[in-house]
Design a protein around this motif. Structure first.
Motif, PDB file in Angstrom:
ATOM      1  N   GLU A 184       0.686  -1.277   0.123  1.00 21.68           N
ATOM      2  CA  GLU A 184       0.090  -0.058   0.015  1.00 21.68           C
ATOM      3  C   GLU A 184       0.918   1.365  -0.063  1.00 21.68           C
ATOM      4  O   GLU A 184       0.410   2.448  -0.552  1.00 21.68           O
ATOM      5  CB  GLU A 184      -0.808  -0.102   1.146  1.00 21.68           C
ATOM      6  CG  GLU A 184      -1.934   1.248   1.329  1.00 21.68           C
ATOM      7  CD  GLU A 184      -2.255   1.381   2.621  1.00 21.68           C
ATOM      8  OE1 GLU A 184      -2.650   2.691   2.983  1.00 21.68           O
ATOM      9  OE2 GLU A 184      -2.581   0.487   3.383  1.00 21.68           O
TER      10      GLU A 184
ATOM     11  N   TYR B 160      -1.973   4.180  11.392  1.00 22.09           N
ATOM     12  CA  TYR B 160      -2.021   2.768  11.229  1.00 22.09           C
ATOM     13  C   TYR B 160      -0.809   2.023  10.778  1.00 22.09           C
ATOM     14  O   TYR B 160      -0.115   2.590   9.885  1.00 22.09           O
ATOM     15  CB  TYR B 160      -3.399   2.198  10.654  1.00 22.09           C
ATOM     16  CG  TYR B 160      -3.368   2.460   9.354  1.00 22.09           C
ATOM     17  CD1 TYR B 160      -2.794   1.749   8.512  1.00 22.09           C
ATOM     18  CD2 TYR B 160      -4.312   3.419   8.729  1.00 22.09           C
ATOM     19  CE1 TYR B 160      -2.973   2.011   7.068  1.00 22.09           C
ATOM     20  CE2 TYR B 160      -4.298   3.742   7.503  1.00 22.09           C
ATOM     21  CZ  TYR B 160      -3.872   2.848   6.581  1.00 22.09           C
ATOM     22  OH  TYR B 160      -3.923   3.078   5.332  1.00 22.09           O
TER      23      TYR B 160
ATOM     24  N   VAL C 237       1.050  -0.405   8.311  1.00 19.46           N
ATOM     25  CA  VAL C 237       0.617  -0.662   6.983  1.00 19.46           C
ATOM     26  C   VAL C 237       0.525  -2.317   6.777  1.00 19.46           C
ATOM     27  O   VAL C 237      -0.455  -2.731   6.320  1.00 19.46           O
ATOM     28  CB  VAL C 237       1.559  -0.242   5.738  1.00 19.46           C
ATOM     29  CG1 VAL C 237       1.264  -0.738   4.460  1.00 19.46           C
ATOM     30  CG2 VAL C 237       1.384   1.131   5.871  1.00 19.46           C
TER      31      VAL C 237
ATOM     32  N   LYS D 163      -2.716  -3.069   9.457  1.00 16.91           N
ATOM     33  CA  LYS D 163      -3.802  -2.049   9.599  1.00 16.91           C
ATOM     34  C   LYS D 163      -3.972  -1.894  11.058  1.00 16.91           C
ATOM     35  O   LYS D 163      -5.224  -1.477  11.477  1.00 16.91           O
ATOM     36  CB  LYS D 163      -5.190  -2.262   8.736  1.00 16.91           C
ATOM     37  CG  LYS D 163      -4.866  -2.670   7.245  1.00 16.91           C
ATOM     38  CD  LYS D 163      -4.307  -1.584   6.445  1.00 16.91           C
ATOM     39  CE  LYS D 163      -4.196  -1.911   5.151  1.00 16.91           C
ATOM     40  NZ  LYS D 163      -3.010  -2.769   4.754  1.00 16.91           N
TER      41      LYS D 163
ATOM     42  N   GLU E 299      -4.466   0.276  14.177  1.00 16.62           N
ATOM     43  CA  GLU E 299      -4.613   1.430  14.662  1.00 16.62           C
ATOM     44  C   GLU E 299      -3.594   1.867  15.438  1.00 16.62           C
ATOM     45  O   GLU E 299      -3.076   1.327  16.719  1.00 16.62           O
ATOM     46  CB  GLU E 299      -5.992   1.906  14.919  1.00 16.62           C
ATOM     47  CG  GLU E 299      -6.972   1.933  14.095  1.00 16.62           C
ATOM     48  CD  GLU E 299      -8.362   2.395  14.370  1.00 16.62           C
ATOM     49  OE1 GLU E 299      -8.451   3.025  15.628  1.00 16.62           O
ATOM     50  OE2 GLU E 299      -9.288   2.177  13.849  1.00 16.62           O
TER      51      GLU E 299
END
Length: 423
Positions: free
Chosen positions: A318, A369, A371, A374, A376
């Motif tokens: 991402e 967050y 990557v 994910k 938090e």
């Protein structure tokens, strides 16, 4: 009044896949792999695929290598599958390098892998079939101007004044380009190289030929005469600053492109990761090379390095693919680098830390967050004692001793707001 020099036009492929790709595989392979950097007891101290030129090997001697070329270990499917595993989005294969030997069944020259070798199989065809199977973009490197086998092809550092370059173009270059673009499916790009004395009109002819046969096929910067659709940097050279438009860095894992048995100066995986992120951060793609041995075997060290790089790329995809050029941030971080998308700033962390601390970034942060999973993260924004904006992101305890991961900062604004240094 002195006329102001016009700035160069920003390069634009108009191909979203290329803008988003960020990471590709270059493959240098040809007869030079048989010599592996040495001819008749003489070793080249330059790149291995240039050995014919650098050691002045006569054409009649060099072409005898074709009768020895039998790469029984070559496995196109394995290479393409590994490229997919490494996170690469496109492959560029050397269909014909400067040595003039075609790695496909060329109709206009018998100096090719099908007609002149005991192997007798079309290498380009095998890559085409493997790329189709694994949904991988395939492009072809083609040496348009230099051809050391053809009597009228250009040769670097030699006298080309008596050559009939036009005859070479008509006899070999144009017909071979036509073959590659009509017999091997959708070609993502043609990676031209070393235009030398090619005129602007001749370069334009090549561009027009490519576009007439495959309008979506991208023409690389080294077509020459500023007619390429993206900028190709110097080999292993990275622009110092963020660069607008479409561009690519061709690069090696060691010091050579073609296989050299004596080149063991391998970059480590962490260095490759840092180079990839640096290039992506500045807006470019990283085209990273492997040079198979004459047998077709990919050097074990190449696979080992790229397996490690691939782990980072896949965990942090991402923060790599589809990212955009990051503007000039006031500080160079010794522990990380930045990439971005709209409303997202990614912090690639290369050294162990308890928290991610950034200053002189004035965005309104709405979330943070990891990557990879994910998860938090807690964060706060404030001001330093000197009056600079500050962002602190707390890392989870299981990450205190980790390195090579990335954190996403979600921003209310589309782009990062970088402040000048105060104090």
């Amino acid at each position: 009044m002195k006329k102001k020099k016009e700035s160069k036009k920003m390069k634009d492929t108009k191909q979203q896949w290329f803008k988003d790709a960020k990471f590709g595989l270059f493959i240098h392979w040809g007869l030079y792999a048989l010599l592996a950097g040495e001819y008749n007891g003489r070793k080249t101290d330059r790149i291995a695929e240039w050995i014919m030129n650098d050691l002045d090997i006569p054409v009649e001697e060099y072409e005898k290598l074709a009768s020895q070329f039998n790469p029984v270990e070559f496995d196109a499917e394995m290479i393409v599958r590994k490229a997919k595993e490494w996170g690469m989005k496109y492959i560029v294969f050397t269909s014909k390098h400067h040595e003039g030997f075609a790695m496909w069944d060329s109709k206009c020259s018998d100096y090719n892998v099908v007609k002149a070798t005991p192997y007798g199989r079309d290498i380009v065809r095998q890559f085409r079939e493997a790329c189709d199977k694994y949904d991988m973009k395939l492009g072809f490197y083609y040496s348009q101007a230099q051809d050391w086998h053809d009597p009228d092809g250009y040769i670097h550092r030699k006298d080309n004044s008596k050559k009939n370059y036009r005859a070479y173009l008509e006899r070999k270059c144009f017909p071979q380009l036509r073959e590659l673009l009509t017999e091997y499916g959708d070609v993502a790009l043609i990676w031209f190289d070393t235009p030398m004395g090619t005129t602007k009109e001749e370069s334009q002819e090549m561009v027009d030929l490519v576009k007439s046969l495959q309008p979506n096929c991208i023409v690389s910067g080294r077509i020459g005469n500023e007619l390429g659709e993206y900028m190709t940097t110097g080999d292993n050279f990275i622009p110092r600053l963020p660069y607008e438009g479409d561009w690519e860095v061709p690069a090696t894992l060691n010091d050579t492109w073609g296989f050299n048995k004596d080149d063991h100066k391998w970059k480590d995986p962490e260095e490759i990761i840092r180079l990839l992120v640096k290039i992506n951060s500045r807006g470019g793609n990283y085209l990273l090379n492997i040079g198979p041995e004459a047998s077709g075997h990919v050097p074990d060290e190449s696979v080992r390095i790229l397996d490690e790089v691939g782990k980072y790329v896949n965990e942090n995809e991402e923060a790599i693919f589809g990212t955009k050029r990051v503007g000039i941030y006031a500080y160079e971080l010794d522990w990380g680098m930045l990439t971005r998308k709209d409303h997202k700033l990614y912090v690639h962390v290369f050294k162990p830390r308890r928290r991610v601390e950034l200053i002189n970034i004035a965005n309104k942060i709405t979330g943070a967050y990891l990557v990879a999973d994910k998860r938090e993260l807690e964060f706060k924004t404030s001001m330093t004692c000197e009056g600079n904006s500050a962002i602190d992101v707390e890392l989870p305890e299981d990450y205190f001793d980790r390195k090579y991961f990335s954190v996403c900062l979600e921003m209310e604004e589309e782009e990062p707001i970088f402040e000048p240094i105060i104090g």
